[in-house]
Design a protein around this motif. Structure first.
Motif: not given
Length: 179
Positions: A48-57, A99-111
């Motif tokens: 739910d939180q990830l979906l909220n984050d996606w939609v909010g982005i 999603f979180r692990t993919s983003l963290e490996s993409y931007v090299k930062k924690p979520w």
């Protein structure tokens, strides 16, 4: 050739219609109904939180309300649960869970340390297909449902599209001109 009156024709058509409805109803009762084995999948709090984050982005808050404040994530969940095949739902949830692990490996930062621009760039690369076809399909599904839910929300329809449910108002006080 015999002639038929309009009254007899209407009576015949009404009887034919009623007969076909009754026949259809009787044949529907003889068919066995199989029990429904489909159950909607339960969304976890993290999903739910990830979906909220996606939609909010995708549609962030600004001077006008964003997608999260208009309840678009619940619209997206309902549409995914009710209108998509179980295989598509599972593929979407698989991408959502990674999603979180993919983003963290993409931007090299924690979520939590990634800023809005980095998250937007990550979603843009997902929609381009840089992270695989499943991610691209999930992103296109999410963008489509988010836009559909946002543009069909009551606030956007009424305030920005000036949608009126029943146009053409009745004004009972207006004088009537006789012609």
């Amino acid at each position: 050739m015999t002639t038929i009156s309009r009254r007899e024709w209407v009576k015949g058509m009404a009887l034919a219609t009623l007969g076909s409805v009754a026949f259809y109803d009787l044949t529907a009762q003889t068919k066995t109904v199989l029990p429904a084995t489909w159950k909607p999948l339960v969304w976890t709090k993290e999903q739910d939180q990830l979906l909220n984050d996606w939609v909010g982005i995708i549609i962030p808050e600004s001077t006008i309300p964003g997608a999260v404040s208009l309840g678009v994530p619940s619209f997206v969940k309902t549409m995914l649960d009710d209108c998509y095949q179980p295989a598509a739902q599972e593929a979407f949830r698989k991408v959502l869970d990674g999603f979180r692990t993919s983003l963290e490996s993409y931007v090299k930062k924690p979520w939590v340390q990634a800023n809005q621009a980095e998250k937007e760039q990550f979603l843009f690369s997902m929609s381009k297909g840089n992270l695989g076809p499943d991610a691209q399909k999930a992103m296109s599904t999410l963008k489509g449902l988010t836009i559909q839910g946002y543009t069909s929300s009551e606030e956007i329809m009424v305030k920005y599209y000036h949608y009126v449910m029943a146009p053409g108002f009745f004004n009972g006080c207006a004088p009537v001109k006789k012609s």
